[in-house]
Design a protein around this motif. Structure first.
Motif, short mmCIF file in Angstrom:
data_model
loop_
_atom_site.label_atom_id
_atom_site.label_comp_id
_atom_site.label_asym_id
_atom_site.label_seq_id
_atom_site.Cartn_x
_atom_site.Cartn_y
_atom_site.Cartn_z
N ASP A 96 -1.40 40.15 15.34
CA ASP A 96 -1.13 41.19 16.33
C ASP A 96 -1.88 42.43 15.90
OD1 ASP A 96 -0.14 42.83 18.29
OD2 ASP A 96 1.92 42.87 17.52
N LEU A 97 -2.97 42.73 16.56
CA LEU A 97 -3.80 43.85 16.17
C LEU A 97 -3.17 45.20 16.48
CD1 LEU A 97 -7.32 42.48 17.09
CD2 LEU A 97 -6.20 42.51 14.87
N SER A 98 -2.17 45.21 17.37
CA SER A 98 -1.48 46.47 17.65
C SER A 98 -0.47 46.78 16.54
CB SER A 98 -0.78 46.42 19.01
OG SER A 98 0.23 45.44 19.00
N ARG A 99 0.02 45.76 15.86
CA ARG A 99 0.92 45.92 14.70
C ARG A 99 0.45 45.00 13.59
NH1 ARG A 99 6.25 47.66 14.82
NH2 ARG A 99 6.62 45.96 13.39
N PRO A 100 -0.62 45.36 12.92
CA PRO A 100 -1.21 44.45 11.93
C PRO A 100 -0.34 44.27 10.68
CG PRO A 100 -2.36 46.54 11.88
CD PRO A 100 -1.39 46.60 13.02
N PHE A 101 0.47 45.27 10.35
CA PHE A 101 1.30 45.18 9.15
C PHE A 101 2.63 44.54 9.52
CE2 PHE A 101 -1.61 48.69 8.31
CZ PHE A 101 -2.15 48.27 7.11
N ASN A 102 2.68 43.22 9.47
CA ASN A 102 3.92 42.52 9.73
C ASN A 102 4.17 41.51 8.61
OD1 ASN A 102 2.51 40.07 10.45
ND2 ASN A 102 2.10 41.01 12.44
N ALA A 104 4.77 38.29 8.66
CA ALA A 104 4.05 37.01 8.76
C ALA A 104 2.64 37.14 8.18
CB ALA A 104 3.99 36.54 10.20
N MET A 105 1.97 38.22 8.49
CA MET A 105 0.62 38.43 7.98
C MET A 105 0.64 38.64 6.47
SD MET A 105 -2.32 38.26 9.04
CE MET A 105 -3.37 38.96 10.22
N ASN A 106 1.65 39.34 5.98
CA ASN A 106 1.77 39.56 4.55
C ASN A 106 1.97 38.23 3.81
OD1 ASN A 106 1.86 41.24 2.25
ND2 ASN A 106 4.09 41.20 2.28
N ARG A 107 2.85 37.36 4.32
CA ARG A 107 3.07 36.04 3.72
C ARG A 107 1.79 35.21 3.75
NH1 ARG A 107 7.85 36.30 6.56
NH2 ARG A 107 7.03 34.93 8.17
N PHE A 108 1.08 35.29 4.87
CA PHE A 108 -0.18 34.56 5.01
C PHE A 108 -1.18 34.99 3.94
CE2 PHE A 108 -4.51 35.06 6.72
CZ PHE A 108 -4.89 33.73 6.77
N PHE A 166 -0.68 43.06 -1.65
CA PHE A 166 0.22 44.12 -2.10
C PHE A 166 0.05 45.40 -1.26
CE2 PHE A 166 0.57 41.58 -6.05
CZ PHE A 166 1.95 41.50 -6.09
N ILE A 167 -1.16 45.66 -0.84
CA ILE A 167 -1.38 46.81 0.06
C ILE A 167 -0.69 46.55 1.40
CG2 ILE A 167 -3.14 48.08 1.35
CD1 ILE A 167 -5.00 47.61 -1.10
N PHE A 168 -0.82 45.32 1.91
CA PHE A 168 -0.15 44.97 3.16
C PHE A 168 1.35 45.07 3.02
CE2 PHE A 168 -3.67 43.76 5.70
CZ PHE A 168 -3.17 43.47 6.95
N LYS A 169 1.87 44.67 1.86
CA LYS A 169 3.31 44.75 1.64
C LYS A 169 3.79 46.19 1.77
CE LYS A 169 6.84 43.42 -1.68
NZ LYS A 169 7.10 42.82 -2.99
N LYS A 170 3.04 47.10 1.18
CA LYS A 170 3.38 48.52 1.29
C LYS A 170 3.23 48.98 2.75
CE LYS A 170 4.59 52.43 -0.45
NZ LYS A 170 5.96 52.64 -0.86
N GLY A 171 2.21 48.50 3.44
CA GLY A 171 2.01 48.84 4.84
C GLY A 171 3.16 48.35 5.71
N VAL A 172 3.70 47.17 5.41
CA VAL A 172 4.84 46.63 6.15
C VAL A 172 6.05 47.53 5.94
CG1 VAL A 172 6.49 44.71 6.25
CG2 VAL A 172 4.05 44.25 6.15
N GLU A 173 6.26 47.97 4.69
CA GLU A 173 7.39 48.87 4.41
C GLU A 173 7.25 50.18 5.17
OE1 GLU A 173 7.47 49.38 0.16
OE2 GLU A 173 7.92 47.27 -0.19
N ILE A 174 6.06 50.75 5.17
CA ILE A 174 5.83 52.01 5.87
C ILE A 174 6.01 51.83 7.37
CG2 ILE A 174 4.07 53.73 6.45
CD1 ILE A 174 3.01 53.38 3.58
N GLN A 175 5.49 50.73 7.91
CA GLN A 175 5.61 50.50 9.35
C GLN A 175 7.08 50.28 9.74
OE1 GLN A 175 2.62 47.99 10.89
NE2 GLN A 175 3.54 47.80 12.88
#
Length: 182
Positions: A96-102, A104-108, A166-175
């Motif tokens: 989902d390019l409108s919400r890239p930090f999710n 599912a993407m982090n697990r992937f 790990f950057i995505f993980k932080k992005g998910v938390e912020i989002q």
């Protein structure tokens, strides 16, 4: 702009499917030829898979033949598994390019990083094993023909993906925090 992105994601999905199918065929070919050579026709080692000649190794020691071909199978299966995850993330429409930090993407990204490091480990092990056999005087194809080369590249890719995860993980938390504040 959205149409172009959709076409691009569709093209990537098709390419991922093609690579996934090719890697599954390769892994199955390695496994089938190993079993065929061991139990049905030992002459199969002369033209193992894609005309790789492992007959000298088979004649020298069958257990080392099984070890080398098992490493080749494991590497091929891990590569296919990686592309399975790529196909699955596109198929499940988790991109989902409108919400890239999710999540599912982090697990992937984490799974892909671990698979890349696994491929690096087995490639390194297989290349070392192949080198050891060559030093004992057994003629073997080079590691590139055996599809065990590039352990350093796989390790680099795995570590890079791990950092991105790990950057995505932080992005998910912020989002998630931003979603709660709105």
């Amino acid at each position: 702009m959205a149409k172009r992105t959709d076409y691009f994601l569709t093209a990537l999905t098709v390419i991922a499917w093609i690579i996934f199918i090719g890697l599954c065929i390769e892994a199955g070919g390695y496994l089938t030829n190993t079993i065929f050579t061991l139990f049905i026709n030992p002459e199969g080692a002369k033209k193992f898979w894609m005309q790789i000649d492992l007959s000298k190794l088979y004649q020298y020691n069958q257990s080392r033949y099984v070890t080398l071909t098992s490493i080749m199978v494991i590497i091929a299966v891990l590569k296919a598994w990686m592309f399975y995850y790529i196909v699955k993330i596109f198929y499940d429409k988790k991109v989902d390019l409108s919400r890239p930090f999710n999540e599912a993407m982090n697990r992937f990204i984490f799974k892909t990083a671990y698979l890349a490091m696994g491929i690096a480990f087995f490639s390194f092990w297989g290349a070392g094993f192949s080198r050891q056999l060559s030093q004992q005087g057994i003629q073997l194809p080079d590691t590139q023909q055996l599809k065990m080369g590039g352990a350093d590249v796989w390790l680099f890719m795995g570590v890079t993906l791990l950092v991105i995860a790990f950057i995505f993980k932080k992005g998910v938390e912020i989002q998630n925090e931003n979603d709660l504040t709105v």
